[in-house]
Design a protein around this motif. Structure first.
Motif, PDB file in Angstrom:
ATOM      1  N   GLU A 176      -0.528   2.111  -0.490  1.00  0.00           N
ATOM      2  CA  GLU A 176      -1.020   3.388  -1.005  1.00  0.00           C
ATOM      3  C   GLU A 176      -0.246   3.758  -2.252  1.00  0.00           C
ATOM      4  N   GLN A 177      -0.808   4.703  -3.011  1.00  0.00           N
ATOM      5  CA  GLN A 177      -0.153   5.096  -4.264  1.00  0.00           C
ATOM      6  C   GLN A 177       1.221   5.717  -4.022  1.00  0.00           C
ATOM      7  N   THR A 178       2.148   5.400  -4.924  1.00  0.00           N
ATOM      8  CA  THR A 178       3.474   6.000  -4.853  1.00  0.00           C
ATOM      9  C   THR A 178       3.805   6.600  -6.229  1.00  0.00           C
ATOM     10  N   GLU A 179       4.992   7.187  -6.319  1.00  0.00           N
ATOM     11  CA  GLU A 179       5.476   7.766  -7.581  1.00  0.00           C
ATOM     12  C   GLU A 179       5.446   6.738  -8.712  1.00  0.00           C
ATOM     13  N   ALA A 180       5.819   5.509  -8.372  1.00  0.00           N
ATOM     14  CA  ALA A 180       5.911   4.462  -9.403  1.00  0.00           C
ATOM     15  C   ALA A 180       4.560   4.142 -10.028  1.00  0.00           C
ATOM     16  N   SER A 183       2.422   6.814 -13.777  1.00  0.00           N
ATOM     17  CA  SER A 183       2.377   6.816 -15.250  1.00  0.00           C
ATOM     18  C   SER A 183       2.929   5.487 -15.755  1.00  0.00           C
ATOM     19  N   ILE A 184       2.694   5.218 -17.034  1.00  0.00           N
ATOM     20  CA  ILE A 184       3.218   3.979 -17.626  1.00  0.00           C
ATOM     21  C   ILE A 184       4.740   3.969 -17.497  1.00  0.00           C
ATOM     22  N   LYS A 185       5.327   5.109 -17.784  1.00  0.00           N
ATOM     23  CA  LYS A 185       6.786   5.186 -17.766  1.00  0.00           C
ATOM     24  C   LYS A 185       7.344   4.885 -16.369  1.00  0.00           C
ATOM     25  N   ASP A 225      -6.291   0.513  -9.392  1.00  0.00           N
ATOM     26  CA  ASP A 225      -6.723   1.830  -8.905  1.00  0.00           C
ATOM     27  C   ASP A 225      -5.614   2.869  -8.990  1.00  0.00           C
ATOM     28  N   ILE A 226      -4.770   2.793  -9.977  1.00  0.00           N
ATOM     29  CA  ILE A 226      -3.646   3.738 -10.035  1.00  0.00           C
ATOM     30  C   ILE A 226      -3.568   4.324 -11.447  1.00  0.00           C
ATOM     31  N   PRO A 227      -3.076   5.560 -11.568  1.00  0.00           N
ATOM     32  CA  PRO A 227      -3.063   6.217 -12.880  1.00  0.00           C
ATOM     33  C   PRO A 227      -2.333   5.416 -13.965  1.00  0.00           C
ATOM     34  N   ALA A 228      -1.250   4.738 -13.620  1.00  0.00           N
ATOM     35  CA  ALA A 228      -0.494   4.004 -14.650  1.00  0.00           C
ATOM     36  C   ALA A 228      -1.371   2.930 -15.293  1.00  0.00           C
TER      37      ALA A 228
END
Ligand SMILES: NC(=O)c1ccc[n+]([C@@H]2O[C@H](COP(=O)([O-])OP(=O)(O)OC[C@H]3O[C@@H](n4cnc5c(N)ncnc54)[C@H](O)[C@@H]3O)[C@@H](O)[C@H]2O)c1
Length: 437
Positions: A176-180, A183-185, A225-228
């Protein structure tokens, strides 16, 4: 969205990069090599055999899609791949036992010449596999750099002009999605710190997006499937799409369910079970990888039937999906469906589907289409999620906040209308004007 003013011509060679040189990849490669020699036809490929109606029905304009849209030609494709097993495409195709010798013998030498590059492979994401043909590096960031170097070198040595990537590697454990992932950063920090929420597939996708190479996700992995990833895709003007090729049972589901709904027939339950014995089946025998597949397979029915709009018809469905590893069957999967529906005055009925299919035979043409359409999208200036390619996936990726479209007929219309729009043709709405004449 702005219509592309120009679409770059598909000049030069197109490198089709395949992480995973297993059953699906080798079946695809063999089919393309045979088609080039006129020894087989690309059945199942919309890009190669499909047509598209243009203008009014009376115009009689129905070209082949490949003649209408500027797609790369089969003759211009060069294949590259990565795998944690060093077997070349010939050895891997023989191991997969999908194709008969009559389809392998005429292209033996060309298959043997396709050797996989070393894989980015941390075994904790695919528990049932271990291999030695893998990259080493202190951090995941190092591995990404090695993959980027692979891509550049392959493009150069194969004489290609550009590349696309379609994931044909194994299904990874459910993540599942995490903090990492946000974003690209954060992602780049995660790569440096070997963040456990960054699996192998994300290393390939990151390397591709950094190189501006479109990425299509054939497995139910979280990957793009993640914002980064979406931020990077926008930044580097690169198309992405996914996930999980829609081939056997879910293909059947998205054919049948829209029909029941169109006729307002109710449903009580849908039980699906499968037996398969290929390496994919072995990987899916691990509960972590099965969970990724299960989530991907379950979503379609609910979205198509919209129980929130039709609670009396679809408000109480028991939906179950099972996959069983059964080695004797190899790639020849059998998928059974029992569907409990009801009609007028709630009278119950049953439908049984027994699909004796061939997994890789169904998947190969989808990989070809995804490679060619992703390349077209890139040349047309498309970037980010390619919803028009939902047609090919069990869990279509959407722009944030939108629900995925699973109905295969709507997906097909969307794909064709996108091609019409891209090429400056009128969209077809199926609205006639004969009612007014
Ligand atoms: N065939 C279908 O109908 C179908 C449908 C939907 C999805 N898929 C998915 O497509 C993928 C390929 O299926 P397949 O039948 O070819 O499986 P396969 O097991 O025959 O091939 C997968 C290959 O990927 C390799 N691999 C795994 N992790 C890797 C990594 N990190 N880097 C490089 N290589 C890696 C494995 O060694 C293997 O050779 C699977 O994820 C499967 O779930 C297949």
């Amino acid at each position: 969205m702005k219509r592309p003013e120009t679409i770059k011509k598909p000049e030069g060679k197109l490198a089709v990069l395949l992480p995973g040189l297993g059953a699906v990849s080798t079946t695809l490669i063999a089919g393309v090599l045979l088609a080039r020699k006129g020894l087989a036809s690309p059945v199942g490929s919309l890009s190669q055999t499909g047509t598209i109606r243009l203008g009014k029905r009376t115009d009689n304009r129905t070209p082949r899609i490949k003649e209408f849209a500027p797609l790369a030609a089969l003759d211009d494709i060069v294949f590259g791949s990565w795998d944690l097993f060093p077997d070349n495409a010939l050895e891997s195709a023989l191991h997969a036992e999908v194709l008969d010798s009559k389809h392998i013998d005429p292209i033996k030498d060309e298959l043997a010449a396709i050797k996989p590059m070393t894989a980015a492979f941390y075994p904790e994401y695919v528990k049932r596999l271990s291999g030695t043909h893998v990259k080493t590096g202190a951090t995941k960031a190092d591995i990404v750099e090695q993959l980027r170097e692979d891509i550049r070198t392959f493009i150069k040595t194969s004489g290609a002009d550009r590349a696309v990537c379609v994931w044909c590697g194994s299904t990874e454990i459910f993540l599942e999605q995490t903090e990492a992932h946000q974003s690209i950063k954060a992602f780049e920090k995660g790569l440096l710190e070997n963040d456990p929420s960054i699996p192998n597939s994300m290393l390939y996708a990151w390397a591709c997006l950094k190189e501006g190479v479109p990425y299509a996700n054939g497995a139910p992995n979280l990957t793009v499937d993640i914002p980064a990833m979406l931020e990077l895709a926008r930044e580097t003007q690169t198309p992405v799409c996914g996930k999980d090729f829609k081939t056997g049972q879910t293909f059947m589901k998205t054919l049948l369910a829209p029909g029941f709904k169109a006729r307002m027939l109710g449903m009580k339950g849908w039980f699906s079970t499968n037996i398969l014995g290929n390496r994919d089946g072995e990987v899916l025998d691990d509960p972590g990888s099965f969970k990724s597949k299960e989530v991907s397979k379950l979503g379609a029915l609910e979205q198509i039937l919209q129980p929130e709009l039709y609670p009396e018809l679809y408000g109480d469905i028991y939906h179950k999906v099972r996959i069983n590893y059964y080695p004797p069957r190899g790639d020849a999967k059998e998928g059974w469906d029992n569907i409990d529906i009801f009609g007028w005055l709630n009278y119950p009925m049953q439908i049984k589907v027994d699909f004796l299919c061939r997994d890789s035979i169904l998947a190969a043409p989808l990989v070809l289409d995804l490679a060619l359409f992703s390349d077209l999208g890139k040349r047309a200036g498309f970037r980010g999620v390619q919803e028009w390619l939902s047609f090919y996936f069990k869990s279509p990726q959407t722009a944030s906040g939108l629900y995925p479209e699973h109905d295969i007929f709507i997906q097909s219309m969307k794909l064709k209308n996108t091609l019409r729009w891209m090429m400056g043709e009128e969209l077809i709405t199926h609205l006639g004007n004969e009612y007014y004449d």
